[in-house]
Every structure is written in structure tokens, then in C-alpha cells.
Scaffold this motif. Structure first.
Motif, PDB file in Angstrom:
ATOM      1  N   SER A  50       0.840  -1.188   0.000  1.00 51.27           N
ATOM      2  CA  SER A  50       0.000   0.000   0.000  1.00 51.27           C
ATOM      3  C   SER A  50       0.878   1.241   0.000  1.00 51.27           C
ATOM      4  O   SER A  50       2.072   1.178   0.261  1.00 51.27           O
ATOM      5  CB  SER A  50      -0.889  -0.023   1.242  1.00 51.27           C
ATOM      6  N   HIS A  51       0.262   2.373  -0.286  1.00 49.71           N
ATOM      7  CA  HIS A  51       0.971   3.644  -0.236  1.00 49.71           C
ATOM      8  C   HIS A  51       0.636   4.326   1.073  1.00 49.71           C
ATOM      9  O   HIS A  51      -0.495   4.243   1.521  1.00 49.71           O
ATOM     10  CB  HIS A  51       0.557   4.531  -1.409  1.00 49.71           C
ATOM     11  N   PRO A  52       1.527   4.947   1.758  1.00 50.81           N
ATOM     12  CA  PRO A  52       2.901   5.176   1.362  1.00 50.81           C
ATOM     13  C   PRO A  52       3.694   3.872   1.357  1.00 50.81           C
ATOM     14  O   PRO A  52       3.316   2.892   1.987  1.00 50.81           O
ATOM     15  CB  PRO A  52       3.446   6.150   2.392  1.00 50.81           C
ATOM     16  N   ARG A  53       4.792   3.908   0.666  1.00 51.15           N
ATOM     17  CA  ARG A  53       5.611   2.727   0.444  1.00 51.15           C
ATOM     18  C   ARG A  53       6.012   2.066   1.766  1.00 51.15           C
ATOM     19  O   ARG A  53       6.241   2.734   2.765  1.00 51.15           O
ATOM     20  CB  ARG A  53       6.866   3.155  -0.319  1.00 51.15           C
ATOM     21  N   GLY A  54       6.109   0.738   1.736  1.00 54.65           N
ATOM     22  CA  GLY A  54       6.534   0.007   2.929  1.00 54.65           C
ATOM     23  C   GLY A  54       5.407  -0.380   3.861  1.00 54.65           C
ATOM     24  O   GLY A  54       5.644  -0.836   4.965  1.00 54.65           O
ATOM     25  N   ARG A  55       4.188  -0.198   3.419  1.00 51.31           N
ATOM     26  CA  ARG A  55       3.023  -0.561   4.239  1.00 51.31           C
ATOM     27  C   ARG A  55       2.245  -1.672   3.539  1.00 51.31           C
ATOM     28  O   ARG A  55       2.314  -1.823   2.341  1.00 51.31           O
ATOM     29  CB  ARG A  55       2.126   0.646   4.475  1.00 51.31           C
ATOM     30  N   TRP A  56       1.509  -2.421   4.326  1.00 53.96           N
ATOM     31  CA  TRP A  56       0.752  -3.562   3.822  1.00 53.96           C
ATOM     32  C   TRP A  56      -0.696  -3.466   4.244  1.00 53.96           C
ATOM     33  O   TRP A  56      -1.013  -2.909   5.282  1.00 53.96           O
ATOM     34  CB  TRP A  56       1.346  -4.854   4.395  1.00 53.96           C
ATOM     35  N   ARG A  57      -1.556  -4.057   3.425  1.00 56.86           N
ATOM     36  CA  ARG A  57      -2.966  -4.178   3.801  1.00 56.86           C
ATOM     37  C   ARG A  57      -3.476  -5.527   3.327  1.00 56.86           C
ATOM     38  O   ARG A  57      -2.939  -6.128   2.398  1.00 56.86           O
ATOM     39  CB  ARG A  57      -3.809  -3.035   3.256  1.00 56.86           C
ATOM     40  N   ILE A  58      -4.508  -5.995   3.978  1.00 59.58           N
ATOM     41  CA  ILE A  58      -5.076  -7.298   3.654  1.00 59.58           C
ATOM     42  C   ILE A  58      -5.957  -7.157   2.407  1.00 59.58           C
ATOM     43  O   ILE A  58      -6.649  -6.152   2.231  1.00 59.58           O
ATOM     44  CB  ILE A  58      -5.865  -7.864   4.865  1.00 59.58           C
ATOM     45  N   SER A  59      -5.929  -8.160   1.549  1.00 58.44           N
ATOM     46  CA  SER A  59      -6.758  -8.152   0.345  1.00 58.44           C
ATOM     47  C   SER A  59      -8.096  -8.831   0.656  1.00 58.44           C
ATOM     48  O   SER A  59      -8.230  -9.521   1.676  1.00 58.44           O
ATOM     49  CB  SER A  59      -6.047  -8.901  -0.789  1.00 58.44           C
ATOM     50  N   PRO A  60      -9.089  -8.668  -0.223  1.00 64.98           N
ATOM     51  CA  PRO A  60     -10.350  -9.384  -0.003  1.00 64.98           C
ATOM     52  C   PRO A  60     -10.137 -10.902   0.080  1.00 64.98           C
ATOM     53  O   PRO A  60     -10.773 -11.582   0.888  1.00 64.98           O
ATOM     54  CB  PRO A  60     -11.193  -9.000  -1.226  1.00 64.98           C
ATOM     55  N   ARG A  61      -9.229 -11.406  -0.718  1.00 63.51           N
ATOM     56  CA  ARG A  61      -8.900 -12.833  -0.673  1.00 63.51           C
ATOM     57  C   ARG A  61      -8.279 -13.204   0.682  1.00 63.51           C
ATOM     58  O   ARG A  61      -8.537 -14.275   1.218  1.00 63.51           O
ATOM     59  CB  ARG A  61      -7.946 -13.155  -1.824  1.00 63.51           C
ATOM     60  N   GLY A  62      -7.461 -12.308   1.222  1.00 64.34           N
ATOM     61  CA  GLY A  62      -6.862 -12.530   2.532  1.00 64.34           C
ATOM     62  C   GLY A  62      -7.899 -12.544   3.640  1.00 64.34           C
ATOM     63  O   GLY A  62      -7.807 -13.337   4.582  1.00 64.34           O
ATOM     64  N   ARG A  63      -8.897 -11.674   3.533  1.00 65.01           N
ATOM     65  CA  ARG A  63      -9.979 -11.665   4.529  1.00 65.01           C
ATOM     66  C   ARG A  63     -10.724 -12.993   4.522  1.00 65.01           C
ATOM     67  O   ARG A  63     -11.041 -13.550   5.569  1.00 65.01           O
ATOM     68  CB  ARG A  63     -10.955 -10.527   4.241  1.00 65.01           C
ATOM     69  N   ALA A  64     -11.010 -13.488   3.314  1.00 62.61           N
ATOM     70  CA  ALA A  64     -11.718 -14.766   3.192  1.00 62.61           C
ATOM     71  C   ALA A  64     -10.881 -15.906   3.765  1.00 62.61           C
ATOM     72  O   ALA A  64     -11.406 -16.773   4.475  1.00 62.61           O
ATOM     73  CB  ALA A  64     -12.063 -15.037   1.732  1.00 62.61           C
ATOM     74  N   ALA A  65      -9.587 -15.900   3.487  1.00 58.67           N
ATOM     75  CA  ALA A  65      -8.708 -16.945   4.016  1.00 58.67           C
ATOM     76  C   ALA A  65      -8.642 -16.892   5.528  1.00 58.67           C
ATOM     77  O   ALA A  65      -8.654 -17.928   6.199  1.00 58.67           O
ATOM     78  CB  ALA A  65      -7.312 -16.809   3.406  1.00 58.67           C
ATOM     79  N   LEU A  66      -8.577 -15.699   6.083  1.00 60.45           N
ATOM     80  CA  LEU A  66      -8.528 -15.550   7.540  1.00 60.45           C
ATOM     81  C   LEU A  66      -9.817 -16.059   8.173  1.00 60.45           C
ATOM     82  O   LEU A  66      -9.784 -16.733   9.207  1.00 60.45           O
ATOM     83  CB  LEU A  66      -8.295 -14.083   7.919  1.00 60.45           C
TER      84      LEU A  66
END
Length: 74
Positions: A50-66
Motif C-alpha cells: 500500500s501507499h505510502p511505500r513500505g506498508r501492507w494491507r489485507i486483500s479481499p482474498r486474505g480476509r476470506a482466508a482468515l
């Protein structure tokens, strides 16, 4: 999915945008385990940079997997 990967997804759920250091602190993982889990999750499309650089966020696919696989580690 490994317990470390579940911990990373849980730290990012529902809509957190965090750095690797913030994820490490929230998930109480070592630096190596955090970075390894981030790499594995990104390669499978479960998290996205994600922006700003060096950040992460969960994707819809990741939510489903969780929601489906994360229950085993709760």
C-alpha cells in the motif's frame, strides 16, 4: 497457512495499513518470521503493498482466508 501467516493477517484485519515493524509488534513475531510471512502472503495474493511505500494491507482474498482458515489457530 502457518500460525505466523494467520497472525499477520489478523494484525491487518479489518482495514489496517501497517509497516512490517508495526505488524511484528502487533503479532508478537520475530523479525524473520514476520518478513517471511509477509513474503508468503504477498506471493499468494492475500496481502498487497500500500501507499505510502513500505506498508501492507489485507486483500479481499486474505480476509476470506482468515475467516475460513484462521479459525484453526484461534
Amino acid at each position: 497457512m502457518t500460525p505466523a501467516e494467520v497472525a499477520v493477517l489478523a494484525a491487518l484485519h479489518p482495514d489496517n495499513v501497517l509497516t512490517a515493524a508495526q505488524i511484528q509488534q502487533a503479532s508478537t513475531l520475530t523479525t524473520w518470521r514476520t518478513r517471511n510471512a509477509l513474503a508468503q502472503l504477498e506471493s499468494r495474493g492475500l496481502i498487497i503493498p500500500s501507499h505510502p511505500r513500505g506498508r501492507w494491507r489485507i486483500s479481499p482474498r486474505g480476509r476470506a482466508a482468515l475467516m475460513t482458515k484462521g479459525r484453526r489457530f484461534a
